[in-house]
Motif scaffolding. Structure first.
Motif, PDB file in Angstrom:
ATOM      1  N   GLY A 149     -25.522  -1.907  -8.265  1.00  0.00           N
ATOM      2  CA  GLY A 149     -24.478  -2.162  -8.987  1.00  0.00           C
ATOM      3  C   GLY A 149     -24.011  -3.698  -9.313  1.00  0.00           C
ATOM      4  O   GLY A 149     -23.910  -4.151 -10.504  1.00  0.00           O
ATOM      5  N   LEU A 203     -20.450   3.322  -6.331  1.00  0.00           N
ATOM      6  CA  LEU A 203     -19.286   3.777  -6.534  1.00  0.00           C
ATOM      7  C   LEU A 203     -19.332   5.067  -6.395  1.00  0.00           C
ATOM      8  O   LEU A 203     -19.709   5.736  -5.465  1.00  0.00           O
ATOM      9  N   TRP A 204     -19.062   6.065  -7.685  1.00  0.00           N
ATOM     10  CA  TRP A 204     -19.039   7.403  -7.335  1.00  0.00           C
ATOM     11  C   TRP A 204     -20.294   8.079  -7.938  1.00  0.00           C
ATOM     12  O   TRP A 204     -20.569   9.041  -7.794  1.00  0.00           O
TER      13      TRP A 204
END
Length: 603
Positions: free
Chosen positions: A367, A464-465
């Motif tokens: 990310g 993250l998700w």
């Protein structure tokens, strides 16, 4: 009943009893045999060949005749024992059967499938290798024969030789070699002393594979799976990846290699010399989510190659579709990772991949790597972004005069365009200077469509998700499917859509675009929301971050762009217009407009 009738019945009964007691007939012998059989059968232990319903075992002499009829000179290999022999290193485990010397299973140790078990690229239930020769007019399948296996460990790796001795100096051998730290498997096929027994000048190698679904998103896998091949004359070619129908290609020219390509993994065979021709096909069983596609590869090996003293040499590749590895396997083999047409190909090959590798050597959070890629690219392109914004600001300052020209000339578009070009020349503004920087950035934006969906480094990596950046992120599963959208909601895509609308609104504040085009600019983010909802989360996350940085750039640039100063500069340019020479582009554009006006006037 009277006395006489009663007496008669009694006498008849006595006669029957006397007859069956002293004169009854003997029981037939057949009845005794049946009764005896029923009593003895449960205790009999008969061999399989004599069991009720079992086929009788043929004498060895008849079996030999049958094998001789079926296999001819290869009959010595008709009987044997099936055993699995293994080649293994730190990357891959390959199981090969002594029956047929055929690869039965390939396991990639460092990659997991959707069920969290190591990727089984090939299994005996989903894959079949068949090698056929023609002997005395009969097709002989060498994978039906039994071989003796000899395993050896050498300094370079492991080697297994499967040998079938046919007598009289005639042998069939299959030799496999696996080096340490490699996905390549060397393979040698040698038919020694059989040149006269093989009556057709070609050996057929048939490979049928049902591609096992390794990823959670089978639809994305299907549109990235196919059969590729490389010919000596035309180079790389393929069967259309996105096709969900039966597709077939017949190639009647030398072929160097062929690949059964999945989204992230490859199974391939390469000839040291070449295959003389080939036939390839793919089709899809849409009702079976456990299989991506069915692939068939049929390659022809020249007879003189396999009957030569050194045999025919090949190389298999069972491994990831990784640009850094595949580029070293064979010429053109890296094209199995499709990076787009030029200039997107150049952007991916010479910009994105080196940049991604550089950051990947420093960071292990993908990310953050994506965020840094955005920042670096935006920083490099910032002069173009500034020039584009400045051009839009100039057009905004000129908008009142442009509107006045349109109102003055009404429906005479040709005259209006000439007047506008005259105004541009006077104030020193190039009307397309704002478009060029955007056009130069388009190859980078489009290159991402090819880079992120196929980056195996992102496979299984969470952020993250999103539990897998190579798959779409889903915050909500829908109980139904929306056409062109899907049955889930991607949050990264929603954020990307909202940020794109925000940027569009910001740009409209300095844009002169009016009418339907202005409304269309707001429709594009909605269209992309549908397009990207099932694309990898890494791609939509990249666009989302890029939008945020772009918006920040616009806010920052706006602080340095003073519209009053621009207006003053344009007025000064207008005063000095007579002393300024027209650019070549402006002159050509003006000449074209005049020619168009003259042509219209003649009509």
């Amino acid at each position: 009943m009277d006395k006489n009738q009663a007496t008669g019945l009694i006498l008849i009964a006595l006669m029957l009893i006397t007859y069956f007691t002293f004169f009854k007939p003997e029981v037939p012998q057949q009845e005794e045999l049946v009764e005896t059989t029923e009593e003895v059968t449960p205790n009999l232990e008969l061999p399989d060949s004599t069991s009720v319903g079992a086929a009788p075992t043929l004498p060895d002499s008849l079996i030999n005749v049958e094998n001789q009829t079926k296999f001819g000179v290869f009959a010595a290999g008709a009987k044997g024992e099936s055993q699995l022999v293994t080649l293994e290193n730190e990357l891959v485990k390959i199981s090969i059967d002594t029956k047929g010397a055929e690869i039965r299973e390939v396991i990639l140790k460092n990659f997991n499938s959707k069920d969290e078990n190591p990727v089984r690229l090939i299994t005996d239930k989903t894959n079949e290798f068949v090698t056929q020769v023609t002997s005395m007019g009969k097709s002989i399948d060498l994978t039906e024969l039994y071989y003796s296996a000899n395993t050896s460990t050498i300094s370079e790796g492991q080697k297994i030789t499967f040998t079938l001795n046919l007598g009289g100096g005639k042998t069939v051998s299959h030799e496999y070699f696996l080096a340490a730290d490699s996905y390549e498997v060397g393979y040698n096929l040698r038919l020694r002393g059989l040149n006269n027994d093989i009556t057709k000048d070609e050996v057929l190698f048939n490979w049928n594979e049902q591609m096992i679904t390794q990823e959670k998103d089978v639809e994305m896998s299907r549109i990235n799976s196919t059969v590729n091949y490389y010919t000596l004359s035309d180079g790389f070619d393929e069967i259309a990846e996105r096709s969900m129908e039966y597709e077939e290609e017949i190639i009647n020219e030398p072929i160097k290699w062929s690949t059964i390509k999945q989204r992230f993994f490859l199974s391939a065979i390469l000839a040291e010399k070449s295959f003389s021709k080939g036939k390839f096909s793919t089709d899809v069983d849409m009702a079976n989510p456990e299989m991506v596609k069915n692939a068939k590869v049929s390659l022809t090996i020249p007879k003189e190659d396999v009957t030569a003293s050194e045999g025919a040499n090949f190389r298999f590749y069972f491994g990831p579709n990784d640009y850094h590895i595949t580029s070293e396997f064979a010429e053109g083999f890296s094209k199995n990772l499709w990076l787009g047409y030029p200039p997107m190909l150049w952007v991916n090959k010479y910009v994105l991949i080196p940049l991604f590798d550089l950051l990947n050597n420093v960071l292990n959070n993908y990310g953050l790597i994506i965020i840094l890629i955005v920042l670096i690219i935006k920083l490099v392109l910032s002069p173009l972004s500034y020039k584009s914004y400045l051009s839009m600001a100039k057009m905004k300052v000129l908008k009142p005069e442009l509107d006045e020209i349109k109102e003055k000339h009404g429906d005479d578009m040709s005259k209006a365009q000439q007047e506008q070009m005259k105004l541009y020349q006077q104030v020193g503004v190039n009307p397309i200077s704002g478009c060029l920087p955007m056009l130069l950035q388009m190859p980078i934006l489009l290159a991402m469509f090819y880079f992120f969906p196929q980056s195996i480094e992102l496979r299984g990596e969470s952020f993250l998700w999103a539990d897998d950046l190579s798959n779409y992120d889903s915050i909500l599963s829908l109980p139904f499917e929306i056409p062109f959208y899907g049955d889930h909601v991607s949050l990264f895509v929603l954020l990307m859509t909202a940020s794109t609308i925000l940027i569009t609104y910001s740009q409209q504040q300095v844009s002169t675009v009016q009418g339907p085009m202005k409304s269309l600019s707001y429709m594009m983010p909605i269209i992309f929301m549908f397009v990207l909802n099932s694309y990898p989360a890494a791609l939509s996350f990249y666009y989302f971050v890029s939008n945020l940085v772009t918006f920040g750039q616009q806010v920052l640039i706006r602080r340095f762009v003073d519209e009053d100063k621009i207006r003053t500069i344009l007025e000064e340019n207008k005063k000095n217009a007579g002393s300024r020479k027209k650019s070549k582009f402006q002159q050509r554009l003006e000449d074209a407009m005049k020619a168009q006006a003259q042509k219209k006037g003649k009509k």
